[in-house]
Design an enzyme around this catalytic site. Structure first.
Site, short mmCIF file in Angstrom:
data_model
loop_
_atom_site.label_atom_id
_atom_site.label_comp_id
_atom_site.label_asym_id
_atom_site.label_seq_id
_atom_site.Cartn_x
_atom_site.Cartn_y
_atom_site.Cartn_z
N GLU A 134 4.24 8.94 -3.95
CA GLU A 134 5.02 8.48 -2.79
C GLU A 134 5.98 7.36 -3.20
O GLU A 134 6.44 6.59 -2.38
CB GLU A 134 4.09 8.08 -1.64
CG GLU A 134 3.34 9.30 -1.08
CD GLU A 134 2.41 8.96 0.09
OE1 GLU A 134 2.48 7.83 0.61
OE2 GLU A 134 1.60 9.83 0.47
N GLU A 158 0.87 -1.19 0.00
CA GLU A 158 0.00 0.00 0.00
C GLU A 158 0.90 1.23 0.00
O GLU A 158 1.11 1.87 1.01
CB GLU A 158 -0.98 0.00 1.18
CG GLU A 158 -0.38 -0.32 2.53
CD GLU A 158 -1.40 -0.11 3.66
OE1 GLU A 158 -2.28 0.76 3.51
OE2 GLU A 158 -1.29 -0.79 4.68
#
Lengths: 766, 766
Positions: free
Chosen positions: A517, A508
């Site tokens: 990210e 995740e």
């Protein structure tokens, strides 16, 4: 962040009598409170002041005529003497802070007649200064009389000056919500400057007739606040017509600092019992506006006087108020008697207040975070705190969807390897272990045995993972916990002692803009542990999406921060007070229907999918260290080993209604897993697809890429957005640029362009 | 500032062979020098490199096809290996700094085919990096192949990156001066990417066909330099067609950082002896461009090879150059034999160089001051140095015109008072006395006796004035010198001992924008000494004028300064490298004719005239101290005593050709005196009237009011300029704002607006 309880809904409702010709008295204030109002409006000066000013102007006109109208420059403009007690009964007392003070409506700050403009500015400045002196908090200034471009600039300059007179004063500009061309400002037969203006008008600007469409009034506001440099004490109030403007314009006002909405008597309709009610559309608009972080006040205008609590002063004495126009008189004569109750409108609003619908899950979760700018997380370089994990784990949708995806993948693989061995599932970046739990549940649900691995670099989370394994009955000491950066992991150790491969790699790592990210870089780095033939990544792919936004509030917020860098990075933000500029359900040239909920045009910028082709991964490895590199293909520095993760996208957005772009809203979609059966499990924060794909998911707020200089776009314009994902050996950053075009006779012209912005200095470290 | 001698004109001329396929050798460089060239152009890499890259791309295409064209994402893009000695013979040697190095023309930095774009960027970056390493100073990059909006942004981003690779490299973009729609970039049949592009093209942007008109090429440049943030090392070179574009476009290029102009063989015409010459229009353009502070180089393209000074390397060996196209061969076959002289073009240019016309008075005076930003003088608060006075006194026109004005006024007054007494003439702000001298000369010329007074506040100048009075035979001790601020002067003392009145008050208080050095405030302050019935002010009146300008150089200069205040004040500047955006002699929609000198639309903002009406002066006095004041009419603070000197003006300018506005050029006109006969003596810096009213006057440079954010304006757009002269009791300042509009179907839409800029912090103190 924690989801809050829903705050109680309360409407702050004010009584506004537009015909008042003197400041309200203390007893009028008390009368309004006693009737259930929260506030009352009041002029700052009275009719005597108006007469005084009028006589000064008449004297000037006479003097100019005496000079034979030739040398009018030799007659000085009238000087308005300071206010006296005869001209205002406003005083600094207890009730003053709850007054909404109105500057005079009979002046004309931007009259083409310089004498009228001069006198008007004196009146205006005196009223502003006196109100500020008395301790008034909020002053309402009636919008410009003229919408000609010349007058608007002058008017805006006067407001900008007023903000400097009263350093604590909040100023609200009162404008009609929507203005049809040629309708013009409300006629004021008593406007004593009419004659003067006709007499003096030398510079009639007939060419500057208002441009068409509903947006004229918003246009005026946009210019005023731009001249006032998005001043923090300047906001706007809009007067609502009975027939609401298109939803797209309602949304536009929603995005602005909307301090109050005015409902004149005429915006009400009688229900079947004769009581005044609002249309369904108006009710929905109120509900929407009341969701604003700072909900607007509601002013009920000319809906009947309330009793003073003392007989001393009568606000509607014949001398103090103007007679109704014949039309008004006729209308009130046709009303059923029931509605003569002076508080029936107020009681209706309180009823609406009590029956407001519940907010959505996401709205409730967002309370407190609206338009609050955060820097994106950097989980790769920073170790997260437990509380941050906890917030993520609260999401009611996300982990459920992961479990579904894992279950489908387990079933597919179990079939493929014919159940010969347990499926090796590794959760990389396991955090506190929520995905591990979901993997084990999916295994239990499907009956497919797994060998579960949890890989985590954060030494603090590692402690928790081990404890879970020992204490959690579902985990039951079956999970192998490995402390390492996933990119350095060798892979699972088989019972034979050999290093094996992972069948399903669960992670995740997505950010608000999908890859921001560094999910692509992390998953590239761990791909060597994945089974080369049938290994599955969950998520399998993700896409980044964009749409241009009007976000005056965020622009204002950033404008008042310091440092040039503030315009050079994206922010994660629970977008709240904003408007979509590009709508998918409006044809160009259509203003849109009042009942059509605007659907934004959100376009895909790019996609990443996993696993990567082995050839590309091999080339990336080869380039590391520069041995195979011949210069990087666009990014600054580096040997190009990560260049396959660079992206460029150019998107074209049609803009239906004129506006100002303050930035680009960013979202993501992700396919967690597409089963052999064709069934897909997807996540989405894209406003167009989120309800369909993952309604009520709260883990991600959108991202915004700001523009330093707001970019104007005309009706039926086009915006071309260029977006880059840049990379070198050490970091990843974004660059963005917006250009505005219009078409004339089928040809396309560039009207403007933003600067090229770059988050290089605020890049994500790999 | 002192007028300089005219510098000798020298053309830096380079030899450019567009068909070269390998870097030039030392002997080629020497050959060019020996032939009389100042520089030579050279590719950075050779044909072998091109072949190598081509084969890489072919291999990639084959690999993609082998993958059945379905999963092309799994094939990594080709990596171009580093340059080798086989691919370039460029080395760091003595001649390298005089080379103009060309990056390869066969690449396509912004190809819609991502593999082509990827390979092209690698080639480009390698060439840039290698050229920088070798010590090349100047690199020329051929302009974008596509003018589609998508490609342009990508191209610009590549240039921006190149500027970061070579920290000392000057980069020039080579563009056609003018490009007709659909003409497209020069066809290159050898362009090996053609096939690749056709093969891969997936995102053909047919909608983005170039917008019409001559300005397309400039448009591309404008976008490139905007993306590169007006980089100081980025400039442009233009290739000149035989048929020149309109004068307005020539002017636009004049305003840009024009590093070189290219004359291909095709831009020459044979004269009657068969020698190549340029058209009259081209000659005039060269003369104009050579007046630039940094004159552009001239590149002669493909005009014949010059002999190498050694037989070692042949630049035009069959292997090293491409065969001429049939069209070229045909054309060269029709040429008279005389022109086969390889240096006839060069000799013609040297002839032009030697026969350049002399520069105008003003141009010569301006040398060294072009585009140099100065803060306006504040003579009211600062005492000027003698050298400053000296510069002003050198003006050949200004004092002569004053003398004429005084003479006319003396004659008029002498007649009016029937010669009963000498005329009392006072020069206020006399400085070193030049106006006193002119008054005495006017008296001598007309035979009208005067009583001359000189009032000066500067104690240093006062010493000189007294000395003049004692030593100057014309003054002959006849002048009464008074040391005082003119506003405190009581007036002339009559022989009777009483205080008398002045008949003619002469002053030189005008600034570049008429009233910006506070002439109105000073003359109001001294008006009490003027004879109330027949007193004359010289100047009698003055007006301030404006026009919107494109000034990329000044914008760049200001952009690289620090401090937010730099955008909030006007600058006095000898405008040089700029372009007028609003032309008075072009109809909207007309591109303009090549032979029409553009005449700007310069509009009057406001006027001041003296003496002021006594009633207005009286009111101003009354307001001093606030006793009569009811709030100032718009300016911040103060009692309003100077409010009659506040001004507001709104001007509308038609913009014929698209452009970018960087600021407003300001000028003045003044009527020194209008005689009873109707004869007027006037000064003007307004470019439209200056030659007619006061040709060769050098005392004032224009003023510029800058815009922080350049404002785009489309073809046939409109700019509305708002300009304020604001005042309080202590100071005077300006505020300015520009809005852009366009008309669609007769309706007017706002496209953009500048911020409201204000010189309040840099105000002129009264």
């Amino acid at each position: 962040m924690a989801a809050s309880e829903e705050p109680p809904t309360y409407f702050y409702i004010g009584q506004h009598d537009s015909k008042r010709t003197a400041p309200v008295t203390g007893s009028q204030v008390s009368g309004a409170y006693n009737a259930g109002y929260d506030m009352i409006t009041s002029p700052i000066s009275n009719a005597a002041y108006r007469s005084k000013v009028k006589s000064l102007l008449s004297a000037y006109q006479t003097a100019v005529c005496d000079e034979e109208c030739e040398d009018e420059e030799s007659v000085p403009f009238p000087i308005v003497p300071s206010l006296t007690p005869e001209h205002t009964n406003l005083t600094p007392d207890d009730s003053i802070s709850s007054l909404l003070a109105f500057t005079s409506q009979w002046i004309d700050l931007a009259s083409p007649d310089p004498a009228v403009a001069h006198v008007s500015r004196q009146v205006f400045n005196q009223e502003i200064a006196y109100a500020a002196f008395c301790g008034v908090n909020n002053v309402v200034v009636p919008g410009p009389r003229h919408h000609g471009d010349v007058q608007l600039t002058q008017y805006a300059r006067a407001i900008s000056y007023a903000l400097s007179i009263g350093p604590y004063l909040q100023i609200q500009i009162l404008l009609p919500m929507s203005q049809e061309p040629k309708e013009g400002p409300p006629a004021d037969p008593e406007h004593f400057f009419h004659q003067a203006r006709e007499f003096f008008m030398t510079d009639a600007d007939d060419e500057s007739l208002p441009s068409s469409g509903h947006y004229e009034s918003w246009d005026a506001w946009n210019l005023i606040r731009s001249v006032c440099k998005f001043h923090g004490r300047l906001s706007v109030g809009v007067s609502v017509p009975r027939q609401l403007p298109p939803m797209s314009l309602q949304s536009r006002w929603f995005s602005e600092p909307l301090r109050f909405i005015v409902f004149p008597d005429s915006s009400f309709i009688p229900n079947n019992k004769g009581y005044p009610v609002l249309s369904k559309a108006s009710q929905e608009m109120i509900t929407r506006y009341m969701r604003l972080k700072t909900p607007p006040w509601v002013l009920l205008q000319d809906v009947g006087s309330v009793q003073d609590d003392s007989p001393v002063a009568m606000s509607f004495s014949p001398s103090g108020s103007l007679a109704p126009t014949p039309a008004e008189a006729a209308r009130s004569a046709t009303k059923p008697k029931d509605t003569t109750d002076p508080t029936s409108h107020l009681r209706y609003l309180r009823h609406l207040q009590a029956t407001q619908p519940q907010r959505s899950m996401v709205d409730r979760f967002a309370v407190g975070y609206q338009d609050y700018l955060q820097s994106p997380l950097q989980p790769l370089t920073d170790n997260l705190e437990s509380i941050t994990y906890e917030v993520f784990e609260k999401d009611p949708i996300k982990y459920e969807w992961y479990q579904r995806a894992v279950a489908l993948a387990l079933q597919d693989l179990h079939q493929q390897i014919q159940g010969k061995r347990p499926i090796v599932v590794a959760v990389v970046g396991a955090g506190r272990g929520p995905l591990v739990t979901r993997v084990l549940r999916a295994s239990a649900d499907t009956g497919v045995p797994v060998s579960a691995w949890a890989v985590e670099k954060n030494p603090n989370a590692y402690v928790l993972l081990q404890r879970h394994n020992l204490t959690n009955p579902l985990w039951n000491k079956s999970v192998t916990v490995v402390k390492t950066d996933m990119r350095a992991w060798q892979g699972p150790i088989l019972p034979s002692g050999e290093v094996g491969k992972v069948d399903i790699l669960v992670s995740e790592l997505l950010g608000s803009f999908a890859d921001n990210e560094l999910s692509p870089e992390c998953l590239d780095g761990v791909q060597h542990v994945l089974h080369p033939d049938h290994g599955i990544n969950i998520p399998q792919s993700y896409t980044a999406h964009l749409t241009p936004l009007a976000t005056p509030k965020i622009h204002q917020d950033l404008s008042f921060r310091s440092g040039d860098d503030r315009w050079e990075l994206p922010y994660v933000v629970m977008l709240h007070q904003y408007d979509y500029l590009s709508l998918a359900n409006l044809s160009p040239g259509m203003g849109g229907k009042a009942d059509a909920e605007p659907i934004p045009d959100v376009q895909q910028a790019w996609e990443f999918s996993h696993p990567l082709s082995p050839a590309i991964l091999a080339q990336a490895k080869l380039r590391q260290g520069g041995s195979a590199a011949g210069g990087s293909g666009g990014a600054v520095g580096g040997d190009g080993a990560n260049e396959h993760n660079a992206r460029f996208s150019r998107m074209r957005f049609k803009i239906q209604n004129r506006g100002v772009c303050h930035g680009l809203g960013g979202y993501f979609e992700s396919v967690l897993y597409e089963a052999r059966s064709g069934k897909q499990v997807e996540l989405s924060t894209n406003p167009v697809t989120m309800d369909e794909k993952s309604k009520d998911m709260i883990s991600w707020f959108p991202i915004i890429f700001p523009l330093k200089t707001p970019l104007h776009v005309p009706d039926n314009g086009e915006m071309d957005v260029s977006m880059w994902r840049q990379t070198d050996d050490r970091k990843v950053w974004f660059e963005w640029m917006v250009e505005v075009f219009h078409r004339v006779d089928g040809k396309r012209y560039r009207l403007g362009a933003s600067e090229l912005r770059s988050s290089w200095k605020n890049a994500c470290l790999m």
